[in-house]
Design a protein around this motif. Structure first.
Motif, PDB file in Angstrom:
ATOM      1  N   ASP A 119       0.824  -1.207   0.000  1.00 50.32           N
ATOM      2  CA  ASP A 119       0.000   0.000   0.000  1.00 50.32           C
ATOM      3  C   ASP A 119       0.859   1.258   0.000  1.00 50.32           C
ATOM      4  O   ASP A 119       0.554   2.224  -0.680  1.00 50.32           O
ATOM      5  CB  ASP A 119      -0.930   0.006   1.218  1.00 50.32           C
ATOM      6  N   SER A 120       1.932   1.242   0.788  1.00 45.61           N
ATOM      7  CA  SER A 120       2.828   2.397   0.842  1.00 45.61           C
ATOM      8  C   SER A 120       4.188   1.975   1.393  1.00 45.61           C
ATOM      9  O   SER A 120       4.340   0.886   1.937  1.00 45.61           O
ATOM     10  CB  SER A 120       2.230   3.522   1.692  1.00 45.61           C
ATOM     11  N   ILE A 121       5.147   2.881   1.240  1.00 44.84           N
ATOM     12  CA  ILE A 121       6.529   2.622   1.661  1.00 44.84           C
ATOM     13  C   ILE A 121       7.048   3.875   2.353  1.00 44.84           C
ATOM     14  O   ILE A 121       6.817   4.986   1.882  1.00 44.84           O
ATOM     15  CB  ILE A 121       7.425   2.335   0.441  1.00 44.84           C
ATOM     16  N   THR A 122       7.770   3.696   3.464  1.00 45.32           N
ATOM     17  CA  THR A 122       8.438   4.852   4.049  1.00 45.32           C
ATOM     18  C   THR A 122       9.632   5.190   3.166  1.00 45.32           C
ATOM     19  O   THR A 122      10.245   4.301   2.574  1.00 45.32           O
ATOM     20  CB  THR A 122       8.946   4.568   5.480  1.00 45.32           C
ATOM     21  N   PRO A 123       9.989   6.436   3.056  1.00 45.05           N
ATOM     22  CA  PRO A 123      11.128   6.800   2.206  1.00 45.05           C
ATOM     23  C   PRO A 123      12.428   6.175   2.710  1.00 45.05           C
ATOM     24  O   PRO A 123      12.643   6.057   3.911  1.00 45.05           O
ATOM     25  CB  PRO A 123      11.187   8.317   2.312  1.00 45.05           C
ATOM     26  N   PHE A 124      13.255   5.758   1.781  1.00 43.79           N
ATOM     27  CA  PHE A 124      14.561   5.192   2.104  1.00 43.79           C
ATOM     28  C   PHE A 124      15.527   6.356   2.216  1.00 43.79           C
ATOM     29  O   PHE A 124      15.772   7.067   1.246  1.00 43.79           O
ATOM     30  CB  PHE A 124      14.988   4.223   0.999  1.00 43.79           C
ATOM     31  N   ALA A 125      16.064   6.592   3.409  1.00 43.77           N
ATOM     32  CA  ALA A 125      16.945   7.734   3.643  1.00 43.77           C
ATOM     33  C   ALA A 125      18.096   7.327   4.550  1.00 43.77           C
ATOM     34  O   ALA A 125      18.101   7.642   5.744  1.00 43.77           O
ATOM     35  CB  ALA A 125      16.155   8.884   4.260  1.00 43.77           C
ATOM     36  N   PRO A 126      19.083   6.620   4.007  1.00 44.29           N
ATOM     37  CA  PRO A 126      20.217   6.221   4.840  1.00 44.29           C
ATOM     38  C   PRO A 126      21.096   7.425   5.168  1.00 44.29           C
ATOM     39  O   PRO A 126      21.673   8.050   4.286  1.00 44.29           O
ATOM     40  CB  PRO A 126      20.947   5.199   3.964  1.00 44.29           C
ATOM     41  N   MET A 127      21.193   7.786   6.423  1.00 43.90           N
ATOM     42  CA  MET A 127      21.874   9.013   6.846  1.00 43.90           C
ATOM     43  C   MET A 127      23.376   9.005   6.560  1.00 43.90           C
ATOM     44  O   MET A 127      23.938  10.026   6.232  1.00 43.90           O
ATOM     45  CB  MET A 127      21.634   9.252   8.339  1.00 43.90           C
ATOM     46  N   ALA A 128      24.030   7.867   6.676  1.00 44.04           N
ATOM     47  CA  ALA A 128      25.482   7.805   6.533  1.00 44.04           C
ATOM     48  C   ALA A 128      25.922   7.633   5.074  1.00 44.04           C
ATOM     49  O   ALA A 128      27.100   7.476   4.807  1.00 44.04           O
ATOM     50  CB  ALA A 128      26.033   6.658   7.372  1.00 44.04           C
ATOM     51  N   PHE A 129      24.956   7.677   4.160  1.00 42.06           N
ATOM     52  CA  PHE A 129      25.258   7.431   2.753  1.00 42.06           C
ATOM     53  C   PHE A 129      24.762   8.548   1.866  1.00 42.06           C
ATOM     54  O   PHE A 129      23.762   9.190   2.149  1.00 42.06           O
ATOM     55  CB  PHE A 129      24.597   6.132   2.281  1.00 42.06           C
ATOM     56  N   GLU A 130      25.446   8.716   0.767  1.00 45.47           N
ATOM     57  CA  GLU A 130      24.960   9.575  -0.308  1.00 45.47           C
ATOM     58  C   GLU A 130      24.284   8.634  -1.311  1.00 45.47           C
ATOM     59  O   GLU A 130      24.849   7.593  -1.675  1.00 45.47           O
ATOM     60  CB  GLU A 130      26.141  10.282  -0.976  1.00 45.47           C
ATOM     61  N   ILE A 131      23.077   8.967  -1.732  1.00 47.30           N
ATOM     62  CA  ILE A 131      22.417   8.173  -2.769  1.00 47.30           C
ATOM     63  C   ILE A 131      22.900   8.704  -4.110  1.00 47.30           C
ATOM     64  O   ILE A 131      22.591   9.821  -4.491  1.00 47.30           O
ATOM     65  CB  ILE A 131      20.885   8.238  -2.659  1.00 47.30           C
ATOM     66  N   VAL A 132      23.711   7.905  -4.797  1.00 46.77           N
ATOM     67  CA  VAL A 132      24.285   8.295  -6.080  1.00 46.77           C
ATOM     68  C   VAL A 132      23.241   8.142  -7.183  1.00 46.77           C
ATOM     69  O   VAL A 132      23.132   8.979  -8.076  1.00 46.77           O
ATOM     70  CB  VAL A 132      25.530   7.434  -6.400  1.00 46.77           C
ATOM     71  N   ARG A 133      22.461   7.069  -7.100  1.00 50.49           N
ATOM     72  CA  ARG A 133      21.443   6.799  -8.109  1.00 50.49           C
ATOM     73  C   ARG A 133      20.329   5.993  -7.469  1.00 50.49           C
ATOM     74  O   ARG A 133      20.559   5.117  -6.656  1.00 50.49           O
ATOM     75  CB  ARG A 133      22.062   5.995  -9.254  1.00 50.49           C
ATOM     76  N   GLY A 134      19.110   6.293  -7.881  1.00 47.88           N
ATOM     77  CA  GLY A 134      18.000   5.482  -7.428  1.00 47.88           C
ATOM     78  C   GLY A 134      16.916   6.302  -6.772  1.00 47.88           C
ATOM     79  O   GLY A 134      17.081   7.489  -6.535  1.00 47.88           O
TER      80      GLY A 134
END
Length: 123
Positions: A51-66
């Motif tokens: 139905d829904s997903i919490t946002p993926f936000a890893p604090m110790a990482f930079e999201i390069v793609r995705g």
């Protein structure tokens, strides 16, 4: 009459077994340790529409793609399988040991998370 009753019971059992199939969420990387110049490819798979997903936000990482999202539905001999995957390319902000926590997936009243993934990011 007896055949139609038997067919109805079989159909009902099939519906119950289909509805009872539990949802699974899996998260993985291609290896447990990475060098300083490598990027981490993280993949999260679910086997039912949520139905829904919490946002993926890893604090110790930079999201390069995705997230790169892929959905597949297959039908084989009257059975269907569903799979949705989310792929992220990550880069840790520093070297060290990390635990990547899963986002939450909501299936009605049920909340599921994948097991955390542990990685080492070293020089």
């Amino acid at each position: 009459m007896q055949n139609s009753l038997k067919n109805g019971l079989m159909f009902g059992l099939m519906l119950v077994s289909f509805a009872a199939k539990s949802q699974t969420v899996k998260m993985k990387t291609d290896k447990p340790a990475y060098g300083i110049t490598e990027q981490i490819v993280l993949r999260i798979d679910i086997d039912k529409e949520c139905d829904s997903i919490t946002p993926f936000a890893p604090m110790a990482f930079e999201i390069v793609r995705g997230p790169i999202q892929k959905t597949s539905v297959n039908y084989n001999k009257g059975e269907s399988t569903y799979r949705k995957s989310f792929t992220y390319t990550l880069r840790p902000k520093n070297t060290g040991n990390y635990t990547i926590e899963s986002p939450k997936f909501y299936f009605g009243e049920k909340i599921l998370k994948a097991d955390p993934v542990k990685i080492l990011y070293e020089k």
